[in-house]
Design a protein around this motif. Sequence first.
Motif, PDB file in Angstrom:
ATOM      1  N   ALA A  48      24.138  76.915  14.631  1.00  0.00           N
ATOM      2  CA  ALA A  48      24.807  77.479  13.455  1.00  0.00           C
ATOM      3  C   ALA A  48      23.793  77.999  12.444  1.00  0.00           C
ATOM      4  CB  ALA A  48      25.721  76.438  12.820  1.00  0.00           C
ATOM      5  N   GLU A  49      22.728  77.216  12.251  1.00  0.00           N
ATOM      6  CA  GLU A  49      21.683  77.618  11.306  1.00  0.00           C
ATOM      7  C   GLU A  49      20.946  78.855  11.801  1.00  0.00           C
ATOM      8  OE1 GLU A  49      17.429  75.852   9.670  1.00  0.00           O
ATOM      9  OE2 GLU A  49      19.023  74.444  10.255  1.00  0.00           O
ATOM     10  N   PHE A  54      20.016  84.980  11.623  1.00  0.00           N
ATOM     11  CA  PHE A  54      20.028  86.303  12.236  1.00  0.00           C
ATOM     12  C   PHE A  54      21.262  87.120  11.850  1.00  0.00           C
ATOM     13  CE2 PHE A  54      17.039  84.211  15.151  1.00  0.00           C
ATOM     14  CZ  PHE A  54      16.035  85.168  15.190  1.00  0.00           C
ATOM     15  N   GLY A  55      22.197  86.498  11.118  1.00  0.00           N
ATOM     16  CA  GLY A  55      23.375  87.213  10.677  1.00  0.00           C
ATOM     17  C   GLY A  55      24.333  87.572  11.792  1.00  0.00           C
ATOM     18  N   VAL A  56      24.451  86.688  12.792  1.00  0.00           N
ATOM     19  CA  VAL A  56      25.348  86.946  13.920  1.00  0.00           C
ATOM     20  C   VAL A  56      26.250  85.742  14.132  1.00  0.00           C
ATOM     21  CG1 VAL A  56      23.713  88.474  15.077  1.00  0.00           C
ATOM     22  CG2 VAL A  56      23.699  86.022  15.609  1.00  0.00           C
ATOM     23  N   ALA A  57      27.266  85.939  14.939  1.00  0.00           N
ATOM     24  CA  ALA A  57      28.166  84.838  15.281  1.00  0.00           C
ATOM     25  C   ALA A  57      27.458  83.854  16.212  1.00  0.00           C
ATOM     26  CB  ALA A  57      29.423  85.383  15.955  1.00  0.00           C
TER      27      ALA A  57
END
Length: 258
Positions: A48-49, A54-57
């Motif tokens: 999650a971190e 990286f700004g992705v799911a």
Amino acid sequence: MQHPLIGVSSARGTDAVSGVPGDGIAQRIATAISLGMLSVGERLPPEAELASQFGVAVATLRKALATLREQGVVETRRGRNGGTFVVQAPFPTPATLQEALRRISTVALRDFFDEHAAVSGMAARLAAERAVPGVRTRLAEFAFEAREASAGHERSLADSRFHFEVAVQSHSQRLLTAEQRLQSELSPFLWCEEICSASTQLAFTEHLAIVMAIEQRQPDEAQRLAVAHVRENMRLIIEGKFALGSGTSPDTATGAAA
């Protein structure tokens, strides 16, 4: 010795540094590893971190990690102390390795191998001391896999996995981390045919001797064999370095059969 990244083009044709989903994320993580921002043996942040960074799911990040696992760059371990760990720096090209070896002094190489002999020797010794009587390990299995591996990257990975398992059997996390780091620096040179004429059969014979000493609980012999194995690798790489300087091939310089 830091190895430049081998470029991995995205299957979607995306820019690896743009932060878009897909193989670009895998390449960005691999780049961080190749530049030393993430070290061999280091655990990656939680999914999650890392996905947030990286700004992705999270699902996209997991696909990237799966790509890196397939390449042998990271591995995921279960259990209380589990997670995703860096196990191999991205594999450099022969030209990159040759140039790097030309720049490394013989003194620096010998210093590296002094450290490697200390780590590998003690790992083998502790593995023998801590072996459970009558219980077979997976060491022989890894030795056979290394012998059967094809040239280049696969041989490097298979050979490293054998030595990682010796360190695992030592039950020392610090020795395992050190062995992972040292193998990531050594193995690409050793199994680059343009540099060394390392013999998979000779390595296999030496590996099996180490396995027998460990499983028969002979710590002095296990340590002696592990150190001798490291010194043979040192000889091959230093001779490969001299061959680069003289313009001769590794086979001509050492007279050994690959």
